[in-house]
Motif scaffolding. Structure first.
Motif, short mmCIF file in Angstrom:
data_model
loop_
_atom_site.label_atom_id
_atom_site.label_comp_id
_atom_site.label_asym_id
_atom_site.label_seq_id
_atom_site.Cartn_x
_atom_site.Cartn_y
_atom_site.Cartn_z
N HIS B 572 0.84 -1.20 0.00
CA HIS B 572 0.00 0.00 0.00
C HIS B 572 0.87 1.24 0.00
N ARG B 573 0.62 2.14 -0.94
CA ARG B 573 1.51 3.28 -1.12
C ARG B 573 1.37 4.31 -0.01
N TRP B 574 0.30 4.23 0.74
CA TRP B 574 0.11 5.19 1.82
C TRP B 574 0.53 4.62 3.16
N THR B 575 0.12 3.39 3.42
CA THR B 575 0.32 2.83 4.76
C THR B 575 1.46 1.80 4.84
N GLU B 577 1.33 -1.25 4.12
CA GLU B 577 0.87 -2.62 4.35
C GLU B 577 1.17 -3.48 3.13
N ARG B 579 0.46 -7.09 1.21
CA ARG B 579 -0.43 -8.24 1.11
C ARG B 579 0.05 -9.13 -0.05
N PHE B 615 4.87 -11.88 9.16
CA PHE B 615 4.41 -11.67 10.53
C PHE B 615 5.32 -12.19 11.64
N THR B 696 7.54 -5.96 7.42
CA THR B 696 6.43 -5.25 8.05
C THR B 696 6.16 -3.91 7.37
N ALA B 697 4.98 -3.36 7.65
CA ALA B 697 4.53 -2.16 6.94
C ALA B 697 5.46 -0.97 7.12
N ASP B 698 6.09 -0.88 8.30
CA ASP B 698 6.94 0.28 8.56
C ASP B 698 8.13 0.36 7.60
N LEU B 701 7.07 2.66 4.20
CA LEU B 701 6.40 3.96 4.30
C LEU B 701 7.20 5.00 3.53
N ASP B 702 6.50 5.85 2.83
CA ASP B 702 7.14 6.95 2.11
C ASP B 702 8.29 6.47 1.22
#
Lengths: 199, 707, 337
Positions: B572-575, B577, B579, B615, B696-698, B701-702
């Motif tokens: 996800h380009r914003w968060t 995340e 998948r 995870f 992980t999502a972090d 980011l950006d």
């Protein structure tokens, strides 16, 4: 502190003495020898202990037995007697969903399986009542079990962990019973991640 | 005539997709697991609850059980001073309550026995343990350089180090070099059924229902500790709720249950490990760090390869993950060095978790390969094809039937790999980056000697087949009947299979992807001997027992299975995340005995690989020494919603060098390479190279646009 | 789990009296968090006063349009309620993003707000924790910090509040109705949960013995209808938030007529981003403006190595949530932005 309660489990009435601390799960497993409800985590983090409690899917590990005096419980051992089931409690008869689990190999070790079965039955009933889910696009649109696609079923079943990874077969089994469009062979249709979109 | 060795059998039942034979018991919940038995006088048990240490290292000064013993329902509290003495304390993991030493946080320091689970739990809460704590080293970061040593060998008996050619010269002379540090965190097997045992000692025999992958191994391991003959232990495991290696070897709770039962002769004892306690007492995959260096020709052909793996083990019992062994046989290349070093820490004892060695090692190697492909400007599938060795680089032996290239090519076609843009960040779909990645998979073909099967002719043309194998969800109960049917040349419906009991002929562990092959060989050999002894129309009651000591066709060959994993991920380009939206595994595993159950094993492996990719992380607190993500809400495993778009395929083949059935193993290969394929896909999606699991999502980011 | 007495009064006032009189008594609602805590040894009450079957299980619209939600309305029933779905979608979305189907069938509205942090140290009685045992120290500081607070934390506690529902209720200015020995009082969501300060053992402003009887949502409006909830988490489902955003947006053309922003996963309580709202109100809507407003709100954030990611994550999630609402607004009005 011991106290006496009545539970109806899979159609059978039991008067049982429980400690006020006894969870519903331990009352079933340790006091009534009903081991169809499984203990996977004992903290509401896996779904293995799911039963149908007063008709709804419910964990049994995070509730005290004493709070359920007079309640009716159906485990996976008793679901064949439910509406849509074979209608008797002979051990050889299965609920259609259980038959579908077998046909799609929606299980391996079998430990999470009774919880998955009860959860799926309860989930389809929730859908029948029109409950939306996290991935439902339009909250105001009506919901029908037959319209649940893979993503809907997956989201609604996510409270039941399966470490063996039988998820694909479980989703196939549920969709078959829900009466939706039949899926073909392998669960290889492209997913729709946009639906979930960091919601 | 004596059948010295099983001969290949024509397939009739083998190869047919058939429904799991114990499915009905499982979908109704009527299948009984280790804590659910009331037969064999196991009714009305005492409930055991473990009290575990709250220091990582030191001594128990005093166990004050007075408050616990004052509770109604609490019968006994065992500690290191009053517990039955073990006949052997050589294995310090299993020397339960034998001395005052504490080797890790979470070790058993007392055991409460009570009439109800409620009283047992509360009794355990009230036991007060006083310690003399000593400074402890619990993380690799805290270990000094001097703490790392070369173990005598690594898991599964592999050599610790292996050097071929001159790696430094090879790297120095290589046109292209890639180098990286890759890590995998500690992971816990986390089967859905917690480890558990129900045991009863009648003064001469200890009967124990156990959640184990190997009933005979439990008896053989526990007997000398308990001071018994192996024949005095009867271990049963009719149903086991998953294990993935954690139930492959007996752990301390089984000893505790047995010991407690012997302390209260005549009364059964039931011990269920809590989910939290499983993070200290039932084994886990230790953290690994891999330094990989590759030197290659401009076209990507590998010249030199180094895989230096380090990891942690427990000071009380060594376990060294064989992280670098896959690098010994996977790809061509003249110069090669693979090494393993471990540091002994004051931590819980690590053990087997699905594909030990291959899972973390192939994460490192297959991400490094992706980096090499990028550095050379070569397609990642082509790069692997170019590095296909003719002979096994490790032994110089010919392969049994190495078909990695076929797996890669079939997978690429099925996945639509040809349409893949070369550069990262090339696909945006709405709010998501989309990318694809590939990795190879491999797993050695292990075969365990010493399995014994018994064939008995029954009435009406039925046959009893008995072997102490265990079905932990793999489908063993289903496939062994298929194997027996073919070996006896009868219908599957005529087979009555008995497994999961030490009263049956001896069997090895359900592990190493070797159960079905090893047990099956014994069944085939016994069946062939049976026919030689008794003919095709045996008298009811006659029986033959056969032991498979070897399967010599395998000698002189490098026996491995292979596979290729393709992943599509969305980030996800914003968060940030991530998948996984598609996952395809194509495998070469010899004959697939039952496509239904084998497919489920492959899928399960892929999903556990996905789970590890995204995870799983057992976070050990550096101050306390225990894993603080010690439940299923903080140690995430993949849920229904995380598993989408899975496909499995396999090559049509048989491998009679491996087993008389033509099969190799299927249980572990699905997890191998999967995390790498996902990490490589995430890089393709975003341009972000992640070398440390989990993704992980972090980490996403950006993400800056690529230049 | 200590031996305990279980009582089930049939009247809310009796229940309140029972708990108020006994410092060792606790209310028992759906049990999803309390029974968990009993087993973990976090709580050792002598008496459990079961309020889960009190007749406080209806959703009613009052004459002034206020929507009153009885405390015993189960999370699943509230999420599926037609008025909530259409008029307060952030509430439904927040509920459906939380826990699992089974737990939502069991968990109550009041209990959801009163659930306690999932900080791993709080839940592990073998480690120090000021929230569990005042004065014992905070193990999360210097420990596992991935879920720790970035706003409003103290030296005593860096825990985050785990509820999704509470974040949506905070954004929509809900009011919690509480029954005490001295009668009923109404607590705005903004005053319901506390920051940890020197007393992290206290999560809310409720006194011992006060019972949540209902939660009231203000009358539906263009703003409540244009509300949403976005949750960012590791697992795609059945996981607590890393961060979450409840938002509502009312645009007049390009201009922000009104906006609500509340964050989950960043603080000891649902974090109403008042400064960000203020910065946006009356301004021209743009993604950049939202990001800047979020940054403004986050100016006071304090982070460590494990949770620094929450700053960009919550900023981006806020921009994403508001963009979704802005897009829907322009779909409705036919406006182009």
């Amino acid at each position: 502190m011991d106290t006496s309660i009545t539970l109806t489990v899979d159609g059978r009435r039991h008067d049982v003495v429980v400690d006020t601390r006894t969870t519903l799960l331990d009352a079933l497993r340790e006091r009534l020898a009903v081991t169809s409800a499984k203990k996977g985590c004992d903290h509401g983090q896996c779904g293995s202990c799911t039963v149908l409690l007063e008709g709804r899917r419910h964990l049994t590990c995070l509730t005290l037995a004493v709070a359920h005096d007079g309640d009716e419980i159906v485990t996976a051992a008793g679901v064949s007697a439910l509406e849509g089931g074979a209608g008797d409690d002979a051990p050889t008869s299965l609920h259609p969903l259980q038959e579908a689990f077998l046909a799609h190999d929606g299980l391996q070790c079998g430990y999470c399986t009774p919880g998955q079965v009860c959860s799926a039955i309860g989930m389809l009933d929730e859908a029948k009542q029109g409950h939306p889910s996290h991935v439902t696009d339009d909250l105001e649109e009506s919901v029908d079990p037959a319209d649940l696609d893979d993503d809907e079923v997956r989201e609604r079943m996510s409270g039941n962990l399966c470490r063996c990874g039988a998820y694909g077969g479980i989703v196939d089994a549920i969709r078959e019973v829900a009466g939706g469009a039949p899926r073909e062979g392998q669960p290889d249709r492209p997913a729709q991640p946009e639906r979930e979109a960091a919601r | 005539m004596t059948v010295q060795q099983a001969r290949p059998v024509p397939n009739r039942a083998v190869g047919i997709a058939s429904e799991r034979v114990d499915g009905r018991e499982k979908v109704t919940g009527l299948a009984t697991y280790a804590a659910e038995h009331r037969d064999l006088q196991l009714d009305d048990p005492l409930h055991a609850w473990m009290v575990t240490s709250t220091i990582a290292r030191g001594r128990v000064l005093r166990v004050d059980a007075s408050a616990a013993l004052a509770l109604p329902g609490v019968e006994r509290v065992l500690d290191h001073e009053n517990a039955p003495r073990a006949a052997s304390t050589d294995d310090r993991e299993l020397a339960v309550l034998q001395d005052d030493r504490v080797g890790f946080r979470g070790q058993i320091v007392a055991l409460v026995l009570a009439e109800t689970p409620e009283a047992a739990r509360e009794g355990a809460r009230l036991v007060s343990v006083h310690y003399d704590a000593e400074p402890a080293t619990v993380t690799l970061d805290a270990a000094g350089e001097d703490d790392f040593y070369a173990p005598e060998q690594v898991n599964a008996g592999h050599e610790t180090d292996l050097e071929q050619g001159d790696v430094e010269a090879g790297l120095a002379g290589a046109a292209v070099r890639v180098e990286g540090r890759y890590s995998t965190p500690a992971e816990h097997n986390s089967p859905m059924e917690p480890h558990a045992a129900t045991a009863r000692w009648d003064g001469s025999v200890l009967t124990m229902y156990d959640s184990t992958q190997a009933v005979h191994a439990v008896a053989a391991t526990l007997a000398p500790i308990l001071g018994l003959e192996q024949s005095q232990l009867r271990v049963l495991a009719p149903y086991v709720g998953g294990g993935f290696g954690s139930k492959g070897l007996p752990h301390a709770p089984e000893v505790a249950a047995a010991m407690a039962a012997m302390a209260v002769e005549g009364r059964p004892v039931k011990l269920v490990v809590t989910r939290q306690q499983m993070f200290a007492l039932t084994g886990y995959r230790p953290e690994t760090i891999s330094h990989v260096r590759i030197g290659a020709e401009p076209d990507g052909r590998i010249v030199a390869l180094e895989h230096a793996a380090i990891g942690g083990t427990s000071r009380i019992k060594e376990y060294a993950e064989q992280t670098a062994t896959a690098a010994r046989m996977m790809y061509a290349g003249e110069h090669r060095r693979t090494t393993h070093r471990v540091a002994a820490l004051d931590v819980a004892v690590p053990s087997w978790m699905r594909a030990p060695g291959e899972m973390p090692g192939m994460f490192a190697l297959e991400v490094a390969l992706d980096e090499l492909a990028e550095a050379c400007g070569v397609d990642p599938v082509d790069l692997r094809v170019r590095n296909e060795p003719e002979l096994d680089p490790e032994t110089g032996n010919p392969y049994n039937d190495r078909r990695l290239v076929e797996c890669l090519q079939r997978g690429a076609e099925r996945f639509g790999w040809a349409d893949r843009p070369t550069s990262p960040q090339a696909i945006v779909d709405g709010d998501w980056w989309v990318g694809t990645g590939v990795a190879s998979a491999t797993y050695p073909t292990l075969w365990m000697p010493g399995n014994t099967a018994r064939i008995t002719a029954d009435e009406d043309g039925r046959y009893g087949v008995a072997i102490g194998a265990v079905d932990i969800g793999t489908g063993a109960r289903t496939v062994l009947a298929q194997i027996a049917a073919d070996a006896l040349d009868v219908d599957v419906a005529s087979i009555d299979l008995a497994i999961g009991d030490t009263d049956l002929p001896a069997a090895t562990v359900a592990g190493g992807s070797a159960g079905t092959g090893s047990w099956g060989t014994a069944i085939v050999q016994a069946a062939q001997q049976f026919r030689a002894d008794h003919g095709d129309t045996p008298d009811p009651g006659v029986q033959t027992t056969g032991t498979a000591e070897s399967y010599p066709d395998s000698v002189g060959h490098a026996l491995h299975s292979f596979g290729a994993t393709f992943a599509e991920v969305r980030v996800h380009r914003w968060t940030g995340e991530l998948r996984v939206t598609r996952l395809l595994g194509v495998y070469s595993v010899g004959r697939v005995i039952n496509p239904t159950t084998a497919r489920s094993q492959f899928l399960g492996g892929l999903i556990m690989g996905l789970s590890g990719a995204l995870f799983e992380e057992s976070v050990r607190d550096s101050r306390f020494g225990h894993v603080v993500t010690q439940d299923l809400a903080t140690y995430h495993v993949a849920s229904h919603a995380d598993v989408r778009g899975l496909e499995v395929d396999w090559l049509d083949e048989e491998d009679h060098l491996a087993t008389p059935m033509g099969s190799r193993g299927v249980g572990e290969i699905g997890i191998v390479g999967t995390a790498a394929a996902i990490a490589n896909a995430a890089h393709h999606a975003t341009g972000v190279r992640v070398r440390d699991l989990p993704l992980t999502a972090d980490l996403f980011l950006d993400v800056p646009p690529l230049p | 789990m200590k031996e305990l007495t279980y009582v089930r009064p049939t009247d809310a006032r009796d229940a309140v009296a029972r708990v108020s009189d006994d410092p060792h008594a606790r209310f028992l609602g759906g049990g999803t968090n309390l029974v968990d805590h009993l087993k973990l040894g976090l709580l050792t009450p002598d008496v459990l006063v079961d309020v889960s079957r009190l007749p406080l299980d209806e959703v009613t619209r009052l004459d002034d349009g206020t929507l009153r939600i009885g405390t015993n309305v189960r999370n699943s029933d509230l999420a599926a309620h037609p008025v909530v779905r259409s008029s307060y979608p952030a509430v439904t979305r927040a509920l459906l993003a939380g826990a699992s189907g089974q737990i939502r069938n069991q968990a109550t509205t009041g209990g959801n707000l009163l659930q306690r942090t999932r900080c791993v140290y709080f839940q592990d009685v073998t480690t120090p924790c000021n929230k569990r045992e005042p004065g014992s120290g905070c193990s999360a500081i210097g420990g596992y910090g991935r879920y720790d607070a970035v706003l409003g934390a103290s030296e005593a506690c860096v825990a985050t509040h785990p509820s999704d529902l509470a974040v949506a209720l905070a954004a929509l200015d809900a009011v919690v109705v509480v029954l005490g020995r001295d009668g009923e009082r109404r607590v705005p969501m903004s005053d319901f949960h506390r920051l940890p300060g020197h007393h992290p053992e206290t999560d809310t402003t409720l006194a011992h013995g006060e019972l949540v009887t209902s939660v009231e949502l203000p009358p539906e409006s263009a703003l409540t209808r244009a509300s949403d909830y976005r949750k960012v988490r590791d697992r795609a489902s059945y996981a607590f938030a890393l961060v979450s955003v409840a938002a509502a947006l009312e645009l007049d053309g390009d201009v922000v007529r009104d906006v609500r922003i509340a964050w989950g996963g960043v603080a000891h309580r649902p974090w109403r981003a008042a400064a960000a709202e203020e910065a946006l109100r009356g301004e021209t809507y743009s993604e950049e403006a939202v990001r800047a407003a979020a940054e403004l709100e986050l100016a006071a954030a304090v982070t460590g190595p494990d949770n620094a990611y929450k700053i960009p994550m919550v900023r981006n999630a806020t921009a994403y949530a508001l963009r979704g609402l802005a897009d829907r607004s322009s779909e409705r009005t036919g406006a182009t932005r």
